[in-house]
Design a protein around this motif. Structure first.
Motif, PDB file in Angstrom:
ATOM      1  N   GLY A  37       0.847  -1.193   0.000  1.00  0.00           N
ATOM      2  CA  GLY A  37       0.000   0.000   0.000  1.00  0.00           C
ATOM      3  C   GLY A  37       0.877   1.236   0.000  1.00  0.00           C
ATOM      4  O   GLY A  37       2.114   1.145   0.101  1.00  0.00           O
ATOM      5  N   LEU A  66       1.905  -9.693   4.533  1.00  0.00           N
ATOM      6  CA  LEU A  66       0.537  -9.948   4.978  1.00  0.00           C
ATOM      7  C   LEU A  66      -0.323 -10.660   3.951  1.00  0.00           C
ATOM      8  O   LEU A  66      -1.150 -11.493   4.290  1.00  0.00           O
ATOM      9  CB  LEU A  66      -0.163  -8.612   5.258  1.00  0.00           C
ATOM     10  CG  LEU A  66       0.210  -7.839   6.503  1.00  0.00           C
ATOM     11  CD1 LEU A  66      -0.346  -6.427   6.399  1.00  0.00           C
ATOM     12  CD2 LEU A  66      -0.336  -8.541   7.728  1.00  0.00           C
ATOM     13  N   ASP A  67      -0.144 -10.287   2.674  1.00  0.00           N
ATOM     14  CA  ASP A  67      -1.167 -10.718   1.727  1.00  0.00           C
ATOM     15  C   ASP A  67      -0.678 -10.671   0.281  1.00  0.00           C
ATOM     16  O   ASP A  67       0.400 -10.125  -0.009  1.00  0.00           O
ATOM     17  CB  ASP A  67      -2.432  -9.851   1.888  1.00  0.00           C
ATOM     18  CG  ASP A  67      -2.128  -8.356   1.938  1.00  0.00           C
ATOM     19  OD1 ASP A  67      -0.982  -7.966   1.657  1.00  0.00           O
ATOM     20  OD2 ASP A  67      -3.038  -7.578   2.251  1.00  0.00           O
ATOM     21  N   TYR A  80       1.796  -7.977  -5.049  1.00  0.00           N
ATOM     22  CA  TYR A  80       2.488  -7.485  -3.865  1.00  0.00           C
ATOM     23  C   TYR A  80       3.937  -7.960  -3.850  1.00  0.00           C
ATOM     24  O   TYR A  80       4.791  -7.322  -3.232  1.00  0.00           O
ATOM     25  CB  TYR A  80       1.719  -7.875  -2.597  1.00  0.00           C
ATOM     26  CG  TYR A  80       0.436  -7.056  -2.424  1.00  0.00           C
ATOM     27  CD1 TYR A  80       0.219  -5.899  -3.169  1.00  0.00           C
ATOM     28  CD2 TYR A  80      -0.540  -7.419  -1.503  1.00  0.00           C
ATOM     29  CE1 TYR A  80      -0.921  -5.135  -3.010  1.00  0.00           C
ATOM     30  CE2 TYR A  80      -1.693  -6.651  -1.338  1.00  0.00           C
ATOM     31  CZ  TYR A  80      -1.879  -5.513  -2.097  1.00  0.00           C
ATOM     32  OH  TYR A  80      -3.013  -4.747  -1.936  1.00  0.00           O
ATOM     33  N   PHE A 138      -5.743  -8.233   4.072  1.00  0.00           N
ATOM     34  CA  PHE A 138      -6.967  -8.078   3.283  1.00  0.00           C
ATOM     35  C   PHE A 138      -8.166  -8.549   4.097  1.00  0.00           C
ATOM     36  O   PHE A 138      -9.160  -8.977   3.542  1.00  0.00           O
ATOM     37  CB  PHE A 138      -6.865  -8.859   1.972  1.00  0.00           C
ATOM     38  CG  PHE A 138      -6.510  -7.991   0.802  1.00  0.00           C
ATOM     39  CD1 PHE A 138      -7.234  -6.857   0.500  1.00  0.00           C
ATOM     40  CD2 PHE A 138      -5.455  -8.335  -0.028  1.00  0.00           C
ATOM     41  CE1 PHE A 138      -6.914  -6.066  -0.592  1.00  0.00           C
ATOM     42  CE2 PHE A 138      -5.125  -7.551  -1.123  1.00  0.00           C
ATOM     43  CZ  PHE A 138      -5.858  -6.418  -1.409  1.00  0.00           C
ATOM     44  N   ASN A 162      -8.842  -0.049  -4.520  1.00  0.00           N
ATOM     45  CA  ASN A 162      -7.561  -0.506  -5.065  1.00  0.00           C
ATOM     46  C   ASN A 162      -7.480  -0.424  -6.590  1.00  0.00           C
ATOM     47  O   ASN A 162      -6.425  -0.686  -7.160  1.00  0.00           O
ATOM     48  CB  ASN A 162      -7.273  -1.936  -4.596  1.00  0.00           C
ATOM     49  CG  ASN A 162      -6.915  -1.956  -3.114  1.00  0.00           C
ATOM     50  OD1 ASN A 162      -7.014  -0.942  -2.431  1.00  0.00           O
ATOM     51  ND2 ASN A 162      -6.497  -3.090  -2.607  1.00  0.00           N
ATOM     52  N   ARG A 164      -7.200   2.029  -8.372  1.00  0.00           N
ATOM     53  CA  ARG A 164      -6.290   3.073  -8.835  1.00  0.00           C
ATOM     54  C   ARG A 164      -4.945   2.500  -9.299  1.00  0.00           C
ATOM     55  O   ARG A 164      -4.222   3.130 -10.055  1.00  0.00           O
ATOM     56  CB  ARG A 164      -6.079   4.140  -7.756  1.00  0.00           C
ATOM     57  CG  ARG A 164      -5.382   3.653  -6.490  1.00  0.00           C
ATOM     58  CD  ARG A 164      -5.425   4.742  -5.410  1.00  0.00           C
ATOM     59  NE  ARG A 164      -4.496   4.529  -4.309  1.00  0.00           N
ATOM     60  CZ  ARG A 164      -4.755   3.779  -3.243  1.00  0.00           C
ATOM     61  NH1 ARG A 164      -5.918   3.142  -3.161  1.00  0.00           N
ATOM     62  NH2 ARG A 164      -3.860   3.653  -2.275  1.00  0.00           N
ATOM     63  N   LYS A 199      -7.954   8.725   6.795  1.00  0.00           N
ATOM     64  CA  LYS A 199      -7.819   7.595   7.725  1.00  0.00           C
ATOM     65  C   LYS A 199      -8.277   7.971   9.141  1.00  0.00           C
ATOM     66  O   LYS A 199      -8.213   7.143  10.053  1.00  0.00           O
ATOM     67  CB  LYS A 199      -6.362   7.129   7.779  1.00  0.00           C
ATOM     68  CG  LYS A 199      -5.778   6.623   6.455  1.00  0.00           C
ATOM     69  CD  LYS A 199      -6.337   5.264   6.067  1.00  0.00           C
ATOM     70  CE  LYS A 199      -5.851   4.818   4.708  1.00  0.00           C
ATOM     71  NZ  LYS A 199      -4.527   4.277   4.704  1.00  0.00           N
TER      72      LYS A 199
END
Ligand code: GLP
Length: 238
Positions: A37, A66-67, A80, A138, A162, A164, A199
């Motif tokens: 991210g 993580l993912d 990723y 996720f 996501n 974008r 956020k």
């Protein structure tokens, strides 16, 4: 929980990199839990800078991400793996054999999730886990906290958020592999990074709201060693 309020994204990134550096210096074979991210990009830049200055050695460091999107190869610019390679791994002296990310090309979800969970366990768990918000990994809002690594059907809002990064919304994968809440909560230390006004609400819900699986990150209130680094804009609801 320790909460550090910093001025802006750059200060957040510098502080996060300093804390990760301290972890690596104290324990050269640390297991870093890494995130993707836009949030951690600056942190990774500062880690590369410290490596280039001769202040950090990654030769014994291990990582677990993580993912990963299900269906994307490592070569796909939106994967990723590609993100981690280009934002960090290619610029430091890490042994790529010590880096771990779920394999998006494995079609058998059960097999891949069991394999990945075992990989994290075999390393003795994560020493310090970097997290962004709103998702942690996720993990989508759900009726219960998912425990271990699992395959998620991404919600429309995640796909929207996501898209974008993709040429077309239809290119966004509909599924992803992600560490579960138990996997994430097993990390010895959690480093939650939050920047920007968009956020502010989720950060407030996460730290001050009820602990419910509809807000997966709210579970972090129950972890014994969480460090939050948030900038002024993200802290505006406190
Ligand atoms: C994706 C990732 C999450 C990340 C989130 C926030 O959904 N799977 O792990 O925390 O994006 O991204 P950003 O940092 O760009 O706001």
């Amino acid at each position: 929980m320790r909460v550090y309020k910093v001025k802006n994204y750059d200060e957040m990134s510098r502080k996060a990199a300093n804390l990760i550096a301290a972890q690596i210096i104290t324990k050269p074979d640390s297991v870093l839990g890494l995130a993707t991210g836009s949030t951690p990009v600056g942190t990774y830049k500062y880690l590369v800078e410290k490596y280039n200055n001769g202040d950090l050695d990654f030769s014994e460091v291990k990582t677990a991400n993580l993912d990963e999107y299900k269906g994307l190869t490592r070569e796909s610019e939106q994967s990723y793996y590609y993100f981690m390679y280009n934002n960090l791994f290619k610029d430091i002296n890490i042994d790529l054999n010590n880096t771990n990310i779920p394999d998006g090309t494995e079609p058998d979800s059960e097999k891949e999730c069991a394999r990945y969970e075992a990989v994290v366990e075999s390393m003795g768990g994560v020493d310090i886990q970097v997290l962004g918000l709103g998702h942690i990994g996720f993990n989508e809002p759900a009726d219960e906290f998912p425990k271990t690594t699992h395959c998620v059907d991404l919600t429309e809002s995640t796909i929207e958020a996501n898209k974008r990064f993709f040429a077309d919304v239809n290119d966004v994968p509909r599924q992803a592999y992600t560490m579960g809440i138990k996997t994430i909560m097993s990390a010895k230390t959690i480093l939650l990074l939050v920047s920007g006004a968009d956020k502010a609400q989720i950060l407030h819900d996460c730290l001050c709201g009820p602990i419910v699986p509809q807000v997966p990150a709210s579970i972090l209130q129950l972890h014994g060693d969480v460090i939050v680094i948030a900038d002024e804009a993200a802290m505006s609801k406190f």
